[in-house]
Design a protein around this motif. Sequence first.
Motif, PDB file in Angstrom:
ATOM      1  N   GLY A 183       7.463  -7.727 -18.827  1.00 51.85           N
ATOM      2  CA  GLY A 183       6.112  -7.226 -19.044  1.00 51.85           C
ATOM      3  C   GLY A 183       5.208  -8.282 -19.655  1.00 51.85           C
ATOM      4  N   PHE A 184       5.572  -8.761 -20.834  1.00 55.50           N
ATOM      5  CA  PHE A 184       4.752  -9.723 -21.570  1.00 55.50           C
ATOM      6  C   PHE A 184       5.632 -10.712 -22.312  1.00 55.50           C
ATOM      7  N   GLU A 185       5.212 -11.959 -22.342  1.00 58.63           N
ATOM      8  CA  GLU A 185       5.834 -12.943 -23.227  1.00 58.63           C
ATOM      9  C   GLU A 185       4.977 -12.990 -24.487  1.00 58.63           C
ATOM     10  N   ILE A 186       5.657 -12.924 -25.627  1.00 60.95           N
ATOM     11  CA  ILE A 186       4.938 -12.855 -26.898  1.00 60.95           C
ATOM     12  C   ILE A 186       5.445 -13.944 -27.846  1.00 60.95           C
ATOM     13  N   PRO A 187       4.651 -14.256 -28.890  1.00 56.78           N
ATOM     14  CA  PRO A 187       5.103 -15.250 -29.871  1.00 56.78           C
ATOM     15  C   PRO A 187       6.266 -14.717 -30.703  1.00 56.78           C
ATOM     16  N   ASN A 188       6.947 -15.638 -31.365  1.00 58.11           N
ATOM     17  CA  ASN A 188       8.145 -15.304 -32.134  1.00 58.11           C
ATOM     18  C   ASN A 188       7.778 -14.736 -33.510  1.00 58.11           C
ATOM     19  N   LEU A 231      -0.700  -5.888 -28.244  1.00 55.09           N
ATOM     20  CA  LEU A 231      -0.871  -5.189 -26.973  1.00 55.09           C
ATOM     21  C   LEU A 231      -1.314  -3.758 -27.226  1.00 55.09           C
ATOM     22  N   SER A 232      -2.342  -3.354 -26.549  1.00 58.35           N
ATOM     23  CA  SER A 232      -2.811  -1.974 -26.659  1.00 58.35           C
ATOM     24  C   SER A 232      -1.973  -1.071 -25.746  1.00 58.35           C
ATOM     25  N   GLN A 288      -0.767  -0.451 -18.015  1.00 60.76           N
ATOM     26  CA  GLN A 288      -1.162  -1.199 -16.815  1.00 60.76           C
ATOM     27  C   GLN A 288      -0.031  -2.111 -16.349  1.00 60.76           C
ATOM     28  N   ARG A 289       0.591  -2.805 -17.278  1.00 64.88           N
ATOM     29  CA  ARG A 289       1.674  -3.727 -16.903  1.00 64.88           C
ATOM     30  C   ARG A 289       2.903  -2.985 -16.398  1.00 64.88           C
ATOM     31  N   ILE A 290       3.219  -1.844 -16.997  1.00 64.51           N
ATOM     32  CA  ILE A 290       4.346  -1.042 -16.512  1.00 64.51           C
ATOM     33  C   ILE A 290       4.102  -0.580 -15.085  1.00 64.51           C
ATOM     34  N   ALA A 291       2.880  -0.189 -14.774  1.00 63.04           N
ATOM     35  CA  ALA A 291       2.555   0.218 -13.397  1.00 63.04           C
ATOM     36  C   ALA A 291       2.776  -0.944 -12.431  1.00 63.04           C
ATOM     37  N   GLU A 292       2.373  -2.155 -12.819  1.00 67.52           N
ATOM     38  CA  GLU A 292       2.578  -3.329 -11.969  1.00 67.52           C
ATOM     39  C   GLU A 292       4.074  -3.602 -11.771  1.00 67.52           C
ATOM     40  N   LEU A 293       4.847  -3.502 -12.844  1.00 69.54           N
ATOM     41  CA  LEU A 293       6.293  -3.709 -12.730  1.00 69.54           C
ATOM     42  C   LEU A 293       6.924  -2.670 -11.808  1.00 69.54           C
ATOM     43  N   CYS A 294       6.458  -1.437 -11.890  1.00 69.70           N
ATOM     44  CA  CYS A 294       7.009  -0.370 -11.039  1.00 69.70           C
ATOM     45  C   CYS A 294       6.763  -0.640  -9.565  1.00 69.70           C
ATOM     46  N   ARG A 295       5.603  -1.188  -9.217  1.00 79.44           N
ATOM     47  CA  ARG A 295       5.351  -1.508  -7.808  1.00 79.44           C
ATOM     48  C   ARG A 295       6.337  -2.579  -7.336  1.00 79.44           C
ATOM     49  N   GLU A 296       6.641  -3.567  -8.174  1.00 82.62           N
ATOM     50  CA  GLU A 296       7.632  -4.595  -7.821  1.00 82.62           C
ATOM     51  C   GLU A 296       9.019  -3.975  -7.655  1.00 82.62           C
ATOM     52  N   ILE A 297       9.402  -3.129  -8.579  1.00 84.08           N
ATOM     53  CA  ILE A 297      10.714  -2.478  -8.528  1.00 84.08           C
ATOM     54  C   ILE A 297      10.835  -1.630  -7.263  1.00 84.08           C
ATOM     55  N   GLU A 298       9.789  -0.888  -6.937  1.00 86.69           N
ATOM     56  CA  GLU A 298       9.811  -0.057  -5.725  1.00 86.69           C
ATOM     57  C   GLU A 298      10.017  -0.905  -4.479  1.00 86.69           C
ATOM     58  N   ARG A 299       9.332  -2.038  -4.401  1.00 85.75           N
ATOM     59  CA  ARG A 299       9.500  -2.932  -3.243  1.00 85.75           C
ATOM     60  C   ARG A 299      10.925  -3.496  -3.198  1.00 85.75           C
ATOM     61  N   ASP A 300      11.410  -3.956  -4.347  1.00 80.70           N
ATOM     62  CA  ASP A 300      12.711  -4.613  -4.388  1.00 80.70           C
ATOM     63  C   ASP A 300      13.877  -3.666  -4.113  1.00 80.70           C
ATOM     64  N   ASP A 313       8.018   5.840 -19.738  1.00 77.84           N
ATOM     65  CA  ASP A 313       6.833   5.502 -18.955  1.00 77.84           C
ATOM     66  C   ASP A 313       7.182   4.850 -17.629  1.00 77.84           C
ATOM     67  N   LEU A 314       8.202   4.005 -17.620  1.00 79.15           N
ATOM     68  CA  LEU A 314       8.628   3.357 -16.382  1.00 79.15           C
ATOM     69  C   LEU A 314       9.138   4.392 -15.381  1.00 79.15           C
ATOM     70  N   SER A 315       9.996   5.287 -15.820  1.00 80.66           N
ATOM     71  CA  SER A 315      10.570   6.268 -14.897  1.00 80.66           C
ATOM     72  C   SER A 315       9.512   7.246 -14.386  1.00 80.66           C
ATOM     73  N   ARG A 316       8.544   7.588 -15.215  1.00 79.88           N
ATOM     74  CA  ARG A 316       7.465   8.476 -14.756  1.00 79.88           C
ATOM     75  C   ARG A 316       6.534   7.785 -13.782  1.00 79.88           C
ATOM     76  N   GLU A 317       6.380   6.479 -13.929  1.00 82.37           N
ATOM     77  CA  GLU A 317       5.476   5.726 -13.056  1.00 82.37           C
ATOM     78  C   GLU A 317       6.102   5.405 -11.699  1.00 82.37           C
ATOM     79  N   LEU A 318       7.425   5.350 -11.635  1.00 81.48           N
ATOM     80  CA  LEU A 318       8.080   5.052 -10.362  1.00 81.48           C
ATOM     81  C   LEU A 318       7.830   6.166  -9.356  1.00 81.48           C
ATOM     82  N   ARG A 319       7.497   5.791  -8.150  1.00 82.00           N
ATOM     83  CA  ARG A 319       7.187   6.749  -7.081  1.00 82.00           C
ATOM     84  C   ARG A 319       8.391   6.930  -6.165  1.00 82.00           C
TER      85      ARG A 319
END
Length: 183
Positions: free
Chosen positions: A149-154, A15-16, A22-34, A55-61
């Motif tokens: 955020g992401f499911e990754i291999p073991n 993961l870059s 990008q994924r953290i921003a998407e998760l933050c929008r879900e958290i804000e709604r919930d 990064d999560l706390s800075r992205e939360l609005r």
Amino acid sequence: MEPAEIQGDLTEVLLSEADIHQRIAELCREIERDYEGRELLVVGVLKGAVMVMADLSRELRRHVQMDWMAVSSYGAGTQSSGVVRILKDLDTDLTDRDVLIVEDIIDSGLTLSWLRENLESRGAASVEICALLRKPEAAKVDVDVKYVGFEIPNHFVVGYGLDYAERYRNLRAVGILAPHVYS
């Protein structure tokens, strides 16, 4: 630190930094709604979740309160022992609080399962989990994780807070650590 600076230590970059942000921003929008209209206590699990938590706390609005907890089930190895020790406890009373545990990675699920039960037993109104990474193939117990955020291999991964022997945490990506590094 960029992946190119340690490319001999990695077999692959999973993961870059851009993918992660990008994924953290998407998760933050879900958290804000919930959690709309509710006060949220975000609990970061040290040390690995430092980058995710920042990064999560800075992205939360919205306003959030933060606290930190350090637990360990690894020691110096690359696999969880399943025996959990509290190294640093919370400073906040959880009674009637909505708590969101922020974690870097879920391997076996043993530590996180224990941690969730521990925080619920302290009288929290709710306890949910947000993890940047999850390894489904490594799971030994089923842990309900609301935000993944992401499911990754073991594979043994480092970067973005994840370490091997306290190294690689500051890698700006997540990569698979080459076996010659830890063998």
